[in-house]
Design a protein around this motif. Structure first.
Motif, PDB file in Angstrom:
ATOM      1  N   ALA A 234       0.827  -1.205   0.000  1.00  0.00           N
ATOM      2  CA  ALA A 234       0.000   0.000   0.000  1.00  0.00           C
ATOM      3  C   ALA A 234       0.862   1.257   0.000  1.00  0.00           C
ATOM      4  CB  ALA A 234      -0.926  -0.003   1.215  1.00  0.00           C
ATOM      5  N   LEU A 235       1.945   1.232   0.754  1.00  0.00           N
ATOM      6  CA  LEU A 235       2.858   2.376   0.786  1.00  0.00           C
ATOM      7  C   LEU A 235       3.488   2.600  -0.583  1.00  0.00           C
ATOM      8  CD1 LEU A 235       4.423   4.590   2.233  1.00  0.00           C
ATOM      9  CD2 LEU A 235       6.013   2.837   3.063  1.00  0.00           C
ATOM     10  N   ALA A 236       3.894   1.514  -1.225  1.00  0.00           N
ATOM     11  CA  ALA A 236       4.492   1.618  -2.561  1.00  0.00           C
ATOM     12  C   ALA A 236       3.495   2.185  -3.565  1.00  0.00           C
ATOM     13  CB  ALA A 236       4.996   0.245  -3.013  1.00  0.00           C
ATOM     14  N   ALA A 237       2.250   1.743  -3.471  1.00  0.00           N
ATOM     15  CA  ALA A 237       1.222   2.214  -4.395  1.00  0.00           C
ATOM     16  C   ALA A 237       0.949   3.699  -4.231  1.00  0.00           C
ATOM     17  CB  ALA A 237      -0.066   1.418  -4.191  1.00  0.00           C
ATOM     18  N   SER A 238       1.170   4.235  -3.042  1.00  0.00           N
ATOM     19  CA  SER A 238       0.881   5.643  -2.776  1.00  0.00           C
ATOM     20  C   SER A 238       2.109   6.540  -2.903  1.00  0.00           C
ATOM     21  CB  SER A 238       0.284   5.801  -1.371  1.00  0.00           C
ATOM     22  OG  SER A 238       1.225   5.427  -0.372  1.00  0.00           O
ATOM     23  N   THR A 239       3.284   5.959  -3.124  1.00  0.00           N
ATOM     24  CA  THR A 239       4.504   6.761  -3.237  1.00  0.00           C
ATOM     25  C   THR A 239       5.298   6.363  -4.487  1.00  0.00           C
ATOM     26  OG1 THR A 239       5.627   5.198  -1.734  1.00  0.00           O
ATOM     27  CG2 THR A 239       4.727   7.233  -0.761  1.00  0.00           C
ATOM     28  N   THR A 240       6.089   5.338  -4.368  1.00  0.00           N
ATOM     29  CA  THR A 240       6.909   4.848  -5.471  1.00  0.00           C
ATOM     30  C   THR A 240       6.995   3.332  -5.393  1.00  0.00           C
ATOM     31  OG1 THR A 240       9.166   4.743  -6.376  1.00  0.00           O
ATOM     32  CG2 THR A 240       8.961   5.286  -4.046  1.00  0.00           C
ATOM     33  N   TRP A 241       6.968   2.701  -6.555  1.00  0.00           N
ATOM     34  CA  TRP A 241       7.034   1.233  -6.551  1.00  0.00           C
ATOM     35  C   TRP A 241       8.386   0.729  -6.085  1.00  0.00           C
ATOM     36  CZ3 TRP A 241       2.755  -1.163  -6.193  1.00  0.00           C
ATOM     37  CH2 TRP A 241       1.605  -0.651  -6.785  1.00  0.00           C
ATOM     38  N   TRP A 242       9.388   1.612  -6.040  1.00  0.00           N
ATOM     39  CA  TRP A 242      10.674   1.207  -5.480  1.00  0.00           C
ATOM     40  C   TRP A 242      10.536   0.818  -4.000  1.00  0.00           C
ATOM     41  CZ3 TRP A 242      14.645  -0.206  -8.194  1.00  0.00           C
ATOM     42  CH2 TRP A 242      14.836   0.327  -9.473  1.00  0.00           C
ATOM     43  N   ALA A 243       9.478   1.315  -3.370  1.00  0.00           N
ATOM     44  CA  ALA A 243       9.262   0.973  -1.962  1.00  0.00           C
ATOM     45  C   ALA A 243       8.955  -0.508  -1.768  1.00  0.00           C
ATOM     46  CB  ALA A 243       8.137   1.819  -1.381  1.00  0.00           C
ATOM     47  N   LEU A 244       8.676  -1.211  -2.840  1.00  0.00           N
ATOM     48  CA  LEU A 244       8.450  -2.655  -2.724  1.00  0.00           C
ATOM     49  C   LEU A 244       9.686  -3.402  -2.215  1.00  0.00           C
ATOM     50  CD1 LEU A 244       6.302  -3.462  -5.900  1.00  0.00           C
ATOM     51  CD2 LEU A 244       5.551  -3.416  -3.510  1.00  0.00           C
ATOM     52  N   VAL A 245      10.835  -2.726  -2.207  1.00  0.00           N
ATOM     53  CA  VAL A 245      12.016  -3.366  -1.616  1.00  0.00           C
ATOM     54  C   VAL A 245      11.765  -3.670  -0.144  1.00  0.00           C
ATOM     55  CG1 VAL A 245      13.638  -2.338  -3.249  1.00  0.00           C
ATOM     56  CG2 VAL A 245      13.121  -1.151  -1.095  1.00  0.00           C
ATOM     57  N   GLY A 246      10.777  -2.963   0.447  1.00  0.00           N
ATOM     58  CA  GLY A 246      10.428  -3.244   1.839  1.00  0.00           C
ATOM     59  C   GLY A 246       9.872  -4.631   2.048  1.00  0.00           C
ATOM     60  N   LEU A 247       9.498  -5.305   0.944  1.00  0.00           N
ATOM     61  CA  LEU A 247       9.020  -6.688   1.062  1.00  0.00           C
ATOM     62  C   LEU A 247      10.132  -7.649   1.476  1.00  0.00           C
ATOM     63  CD1 LEU A 247       6.537  -6.950  -1.947  1.00  0.00           C
ATOM     64  CD2 LEU A 247       5.992  -6.890   0.495  1.00  0.00           C
ATOM     65  N   VAL A 248      11.328  -7.097   1.656  1.00  0.00           N
ATOM     66  CA  VAL A 248      12.400  -7.902   2.242  1.00  0.00           C
ATOM     67  C   VAL A 248      11.975  -8.436   3.601  1.00  0.00           C
ATOM     68  CG1 VAL A 248      13.531  -5.959   3.405  1.00  0.00           C
ATOM     69  CG2 VAL A 248      14.892  -7.919   2.687  1.00  0.00           C
ATOM     70  N   VAL A 249      10.948  -7.800   4.193  1.00  0.00           N
ATOM     71  CA  VAL A 249      10.442  -8.252   5.485  1.00  0.00           C
ATOM     72  C   VAL A 249       9.944  -9.692   5.413  1.00  0.00           C
ATOM     73  CG1 VAL A 249       8.048  -7.460   5.161  1.00  0.00           C
ATOM     74  CG2 VAL A 249       9.023  -7.555   7.461  1.00  0.00           C
ATOM     75  N   VAL A 250       9.474 -10.126   4.246  1.00  0.00           N
ATOM     76  CA  VAL A 250       8.928 -11.486   4.125  1.00  0.00           C
ATOM     77  C   VAL A 250      10.021 -12.541   4.251  1.00  0.00           C
ATOM     78  CG1 VAL A 250       7.645 -13.084   2.679  1.00  0.00           C
ATOM     79  CG2 VAL A 250       6.930 -10.686   2.811  1.00  0.00           C
ATOM     80  N   PRO A 251      11.078 -12.500   3.403  1.00  0.00           N
ATOM     81  CA  PRO A 251      12.128 -13.512   3.587  1.00  0.00           C
ATOM     82  C   PRO A 251      12.868 -13.382   4.915  1.00  0.00           C
ATOM     83  CG  PRO A 251      12.778 -11.903   1.932  1.00  0.00           C
ATOM     84  CD  PRO A 251      11.326 -11.670   2.207  1.00  0.00           C
ATOM     85  N   MET A 252      13.033 -12.140   5.406  1.00  0.00           N
ATOM     86  CA  MET A 252      13.733 -11.967   6.675  1.00  0.00           C
ATOM     87  C   MET A 252      12.926 -12.512   7.848  1.00  0.00           C
ATOM     88  SD  MET A 252      15.646  -8.249   6.460  1.00  0.00           S
ATOM     89  CE  MET A 252      16.595  -8.572   7.957  1.00  0.00           C
TER      90      MET A 252
END
Length: 295
Positions: A234-252
């Motif tokens: 949701a944050l990526a959709a409202s700002t920049t798709w580069w924020a999808l790097v935050g999905l690193v939370v899933v593997p971590m």
């Protein structure tokens, strides 16, 4: 007499990512949507870290005098272990609250005086988590308050003091970032309380984990990780798709999640606490870099 290293252990440094993460996310949102004010970001970090240390010492004191920590499985407790007189730990908590109050006052007078009231609420919430005659942490409300103060207040407050904006283009990304930080902070608390279900139940500390039981608490942990990932999208959709790097939370979060869902308990959950803390911090750093770099 406790040594400096034991006082440091009593401050529970492994919980500090829960304080650092929302400031990083809130500052990233501020930088991307309006502009970052770096000195305010630094002061907000002092507030967050001081409050986290204060609540850790306050919990050590309050749980210690109630006898909750006498058979604790987790990290060192200064009062429960008998290393430090309760009044000294209480004094350390109040000193940390004082640091947070002074730094918070600096932000309030340079931004908006009503933030003083928010600061007072933060300190009261920190103390009455396990303090007072009816601590809300003993009533199963700890996760709610952690989400509010380590998610909504910390992230959105950090963004607001830097942008002084209440526009939709600022508030929505800040809200989504707050969901990420709040869900991960709750995941840390849920994991901590999962480990302590037997001793908490015996001592009368009715946490949400005690109310949900072992199985329900493990499922809640998984839901919180999923909620953090959804917040990143949701944050990526409202700002920049580069924020999808935050999905690193899933593997971590994979290793602690597998440990939780496989039925690990007691001391076997201690490594998972460090891992989920690093997952929260890794996600926050990734979001911060993505948002600042694309500002």
């Amino acid at each position: 007499m406790a040594s400096p290293s034991q006082w440091l252990a009593g401050a529970r440094p492994r919980t500090l990512p829960a304080a650092l993460a929302p400031v990083l996310v809130g500052t990233g949102v501020a930088a991307h949507t309006v502009d970052a004010v770096w000195w305010k970001a630094a002061v907000a970090l002092v507030v967050a870290l001081a409050l986290q240390i204060a609540v850790n010492y306050a919990n050590d004191y309050s749980d210690g005098i109630r006898g909750t920590d006498e058979d604790r499985v987790g990290p060192l407790r200064l009062v429960g272990s008998g290393l430090v007189p309760p009044e000294q730990v209480k004094r350390a908590a109040f000193l940390s609250f004082g640091v947070a109050a002074v730094a918070g006052l600096a932000l309030a007078v340079t931004t908006n005086p009503w933030l003083i009231a928010v600061g007072v609420l933060c300190i009261l919430a920190a103390w009455f988590y396990t303090g007072g005659s009816k601590p809300y942490g003993y009533l199963g409300l700890g996760e709610v308050m952690v989400f509010v103060f380590f998610g909504l207040v910390a992230v959105m407050g950090t963004t607001y003091v830097q942008t002084e904006s209440t526009s939709r283009d600022v508030v929505l990304p800040s809200l989504y970032g707050a969901i990420v930080a709040g869900a991960m902070a709750c995941a840390i608390l849920v994991l901590n309380n999962l480990r302590d279900i037997p001793t908490d139940r015996e001592s009368g500390k009715i946490t949400l984990a005690v109310r949900l039981g072992d199985g329900g608490t493990r499922r809640l942990f998984a839901v919180l990780i999923a909620a953090a990932a959804a917040g990143v999208v949701a944050l990526a959709a409202s700002t920049t798709w580069w924020a999808l790097v935050g999905l690193v939370v899933v593997p971590m979060s994979g290793r602690p999640l597998r440990r939780v869902l496989s039925g690990a308990d007691g001391r076997a959950l201690i490594p998972a606490l460090a891992q989920i803390g690093m997952a929260q911090l890794g996600c926050a750093v990734a979001l911060f870099v993505a948002l600042v770099a694309t500002a």
